[in-house]
Design an enzyme around this catalytic site. Sequence first.
Site, short mmCIF file in Angstrom:
data_model
loop_
_atom_site.label_atom_id
_atom_site.label_comp_id
_atom_site.label_asym_id
_atom_site.label_seq_id
_atom_site.Cartn_x
_atom_site.Cartn_y
_atom_site.Cartn_z
N HIS A 168 0.81 -1.19 -0.19
CA HIS A 168 0.10 0.07 -0.06
C HIS A 168 0.98 1.23 0.04
CE1 HIS A 168 -3.90 2.19 1.50
NE2 HIS A 168 -2.81 3.14 1.63
N GLU A 169 1.77 1.36 0.99
CA GLU A 169 2.66 2.45 1.01
C GLU A 169 3.57 2.50 -0.28
OE1 GLU A 169 1.93 4.73 3.03
OE2 GLU A 169 0.42 3.22 4.38
N HIS A 172 1.78 4.09 -3.14
CA HIS A 172 1.59 5.60 -2.93
C HIS A 172 2.65 6.24 -3.82
CE1 HIS A 172 -2.03 6.71 -0.84
NE2 HIS A 172 -1.58 5.90 0.24
#
Length: 214
Positions: A168-169, A172
């Site tokens: 997820h990170e 980004h």
Amino acid sequence: MGTPSDRAPLSERVEELLAADGPLTIVTAGDPVLRRGTEPYDGQLDPALLARFVEALRVTMRAAPGVGLAAPQVGVELRIAVIEDPAPVPEEVRVARGRVPQPFRVLINPAYEPVGAARAAFFEGCLSVPGWQAVVARPAAVRLTGQDEHGRALDEVFTGWPARIVQHETDHLDGVLYLDRAESRSLSSHQAVAERWAQPTPQEAARALGFPLP
């Protein structure tokens, strides 16, 4: 949005961000900074400024609260993210999701690749998409490479919920939001998730809302 001018050098923008005490402002979906991707970190911030920025990310993540935060979420287009998960969940959730505590960690220039073909699907949220969650199918295990804040090499396999967090990170940092990977029919408000879909797995939600699971 209260973020520094995009035209200023990165170091000046970070200094401006850090001038205010307390948590930083988290930008939300629709802000172009979340979609432009990031440039690799290569000493754009001197060591002292990098340490201050990392600490600000930690303070902001904990205040939100969240289990990860990437630099673009505070308006900085550098390939830097932080993660931390105390994992205060019931045992059945821990087992189903593979959610185990993760200490505070800094990810510099991270990249991941799947390990094996297994995929896992769970509801996922984002501090930059407040109020909503959706089911995302992701690789169940990934190999993460990069560096830490001291420049030491990182090469580690993550499984379970920690694998989801690092994916997820890192996404980004590539201008990707979890919604880009989500089952659109699963999109639910935080209230709906709490009232209807709080089970350890999203199987009941998949049946009721009509979306597939891997």
